[in-house]
Design a protein around this motif. Structure first.
Motif, PDB file in Angstrom:
ATOM      1  N   CYS A 197      35.373  77.993  35.597  1.00  0.00           N
ATOM      2  CA  CYS A 197      34.283  77.031  35.413  1.00  0.00           C
ATOM      3  C   CYS A 197      33.310  76.993  36.602  1.00  0.00           C
ATOM      4  O   CYS A 197      32.104  76.946  36.381  1.00  0.00           O
ATOM      5  CB  CYS A 197      34.838  75.641  35.120  1.00  0.00           C
ATOM      6  SG  CYS A 197      33.562  74.487  34.594  1.00  0.00           S
ATOM      7  N   PRO A 198      33.788  77.042  37.863  1.00  0.00           N
ATOM      8  CA  PRO A 198      32.812  77.023  38.963  1.00  0.00           C
ATOM      9  C   PRO A 198      31.836  78.202  38.932  1.00  0.00           C
ATOM     10  O   PRO A 198      30.636  78.032  39.141  1.00  0.00           O
ATOM     11  CB  PRO A 198      33.682  77.061  40.224  1.00  0.00           C
ATOM     12  CG  PRO A 198      34.981  76.484  39.790  1.00  0.00           C
ATOM     13  CD  PRO A 198      35.160  76.926  38.369  1.00  0.00           C
ATOM     14  N   CYS A 199      32.342  79.397  38.638  1.00  0.00           N
ATOM     15  CA  CYS A 199      31.466  80.579  38.565  1.00  0.00           C
ATOM     16  C   CYS A 199      30.495  80.450  37.398  1.00  0.00           C
ATOM     17  O   CYS A 199      29.306  80.770  37.520  1.00  0.00           O
ATOM     18  CB  CYS A 199      32.297  81.854  38.393  1.00  0.00           C
ATOM     19  SG  CYS A 199      33.345  82.224  39.806  1.00  0.00           S
TER      20      CYS A 199
ATOM     21  N   CYS B 220      27.787  77.917  38.216  1.00  0.00           N
ATOM     22  CA  CYS B 220      26.797  78.480  39.154  1.00  0.00           C
ATOM     23  C   CYS B 220      25.837  79.403  38.421  1.00  0.00           C
ATOM     24  O   CYS B 220      24.625  79.365  38.653  1.00  0.00           O
ATOM     25  CB  CYS B 220      27.509  79.223  40.285  1.00  0.00           C
ATOM     26  SG  CYS B 220      28.354  78.131  41.447  1.00  0.00           S
TER      27      CYS B 220
ATOM     28  N   CYS C  36      24.443  77.639  44.199  1.00  0.00           N
ATOM     29  CA  CYS C  36      25.701  77.021  44.652  1.00  0.00           C
ATOM     30  C   CYS C  36      25.761  75.514  44.423  1.00  0.00           C
ATOM     31  O   CYS C  36      26.723  74.871  44.832  1.00  0.00           O
ATOM     32  CB  CYS C  36      25.921  77.329  46.123  1.00  0.00           C
ATOM     33  SG  CYS C  36      26.103  79.084  46.442  1.00  0.00           S
TER      34      CYS C  36
ATOM     35  N   LEU D  97      28.985  73.725  43.117  1.00  0.00           N
ATOM     36  CA  LEU D  97      30.161  73.682  43.987  1.00  0.00           C
ATOM     37  C   LEU D  97      30.343  72.318  44.633  1.00  0.00           C
ATOM     38  O   LEU D  97      31.427  71.983  45.111  1.00  0.00           O
ATOM     39  CB  LEU D  97      30.074  74.786  45.047  1.00  0.00           C
ATOM     40  CG  LEU D  97      30.038  76.214  44.479  1.00  0.00           C
ATOM     41  CD1 LEU D  97      29.913  77.222  45.606  1.00  0.00           C
ATOM     42  CD2 LEU D  97      31.262  76.494  43.631  1.00  0.00           C
TER      43      LEU D  97
ATOM     44  N   ASP E  37      30.484  69.670  43.004  1.00  0.00           N
ATOM     45  CA  ASP E  37      31.297  68.872  42.067  1.00  0.00           C
ATOM     46  C   ASP E  37      32.748  68.738  42.529  1.00  0.00           C
ATOM     47  O   ASP E  37      33.478  67.887  42.034  1.00  0.00           O
ATOM     48  CB  ASP E  37      31.285  69.499  40.667  1.00  0.00           C
ATOM     49  CG  ASP E  37      30.062  69.093  39.869  1.00  0.00           C
ATOM     50  OD1 ASP E  37      29.339  68.180  40.307  1.00  0.00           O
ATOM     51  OD2 ASP E  37      29.842  69.683  38.798  1.00  0.00           O
ATOM     52  N   ILE E  38      33.167  69.559  43.452  1.00  0.00           N
ATOM     53  CA  ILE E  38      34.548  69.528  43.933  1.00  0.00           C
ATOM     54  C   ILE E  38      34.863  68.189  44.604  1.00  0.00           C
ATOM     55  O   ILE E  38      35.980  67.691  44.531  1.00  0.00           O
ATOM     56  CB  ILE E  38      34.798  70.687  44.915  1.00  0.00           C
ATOM     57  CG1 ILE E  38      34.627  72.019  44.188  1.00  0.00           C
ATOM     58  CG2 ILE E  38      36.164  70.595  45.553  1.00  0.00           C
ATOM     59  CD1 ILE E  38      34.583  73.218  45.119  1.00  0.00           C
TER      60      ILE E  38
ATOM     61  N   THR F 261      27.257  68.263  37.449  1.00  0.00           N
ATOM     62  CA  THR F 261      27.364  68.477  36.002  1.00  0.00           C
ATOM     63  C   THR F 261      26.634  67.375  35.260  1.00  0.00           C
ATOM     64  O   THR F 261      25.874  67.628  34.319  1.00  0.00           O
ATOM     65  CB  THR F 261      28.851  68.525  35.567  1.00  0.00           C
ATOM     66  OG1 THR F 261      29.521  69.540  36.305  1.00  0.00           O
ATOM     67  CG2 THR F 261      28.972  68.809  34.083  1.00  0.00           C
TER      68      THR F 261
END
Length: 127
Positions: A43-45, A48, A59, A62, A64-65, A73
């Protein structure tokens, strides 16, 4: 006797055929299985890639972490609703972004593909 010359350029007319609803549901994964698999497994890739295609910083997702509610999102979904004139609320966007992150990114990608219609000159009239 003086005369006046008036020149008017033809104006483009665009007829919008899009609705004010999402083109697909949040769980319509069968509409684009390869994209949904990519979003599910990485999902992260995927986020992006989608963000870059939307015209934002690669980026950005990223971030969202950090936090319970994925802010990027959610804001991407709100931005897409505003850009395409889709009905909805920030509350719904928050719920979808928090509970169905991968599905939300897939829905946004499907919407970008569906709405990526080139502007065509429909008619131009000299008046």
């Amino acid at each position: 006797m003086s005369s006046k010359l008036v020149i008017r350029q033809p104006q483009p007319v665009l007829e919008a055929k899009d609705s004010d609803e999402w083109g697909s549901g949040i769980c319509d994964c069968c509409d684009d299985v390869p994209d949904c698999c990519f979003a599910f497994w990485c999902c992260p890739c995927y986020a992006c890639k989608t963000t870059k295609k939307y015209g934002q910083c690669l980026c950005l997702p990223l971030l969202d972490i950090f936090g319970c509610i994925p802010p990027i999102t959610m804001t991407m979904r709100v931005s897409m609703r505003e850009r395409y004139g889709i009905k909805g609320t920030m509350c719904n966007d928050c719920v979808y972004a928090t509970c169905c992150t991968a599905c939300t990114w897939c829905q946004m990608t499907r919407e970008m593909k569906r709405r990526n219609i080139q502007i065509v000159l429909v008619s131009a009239k000299n008046t």
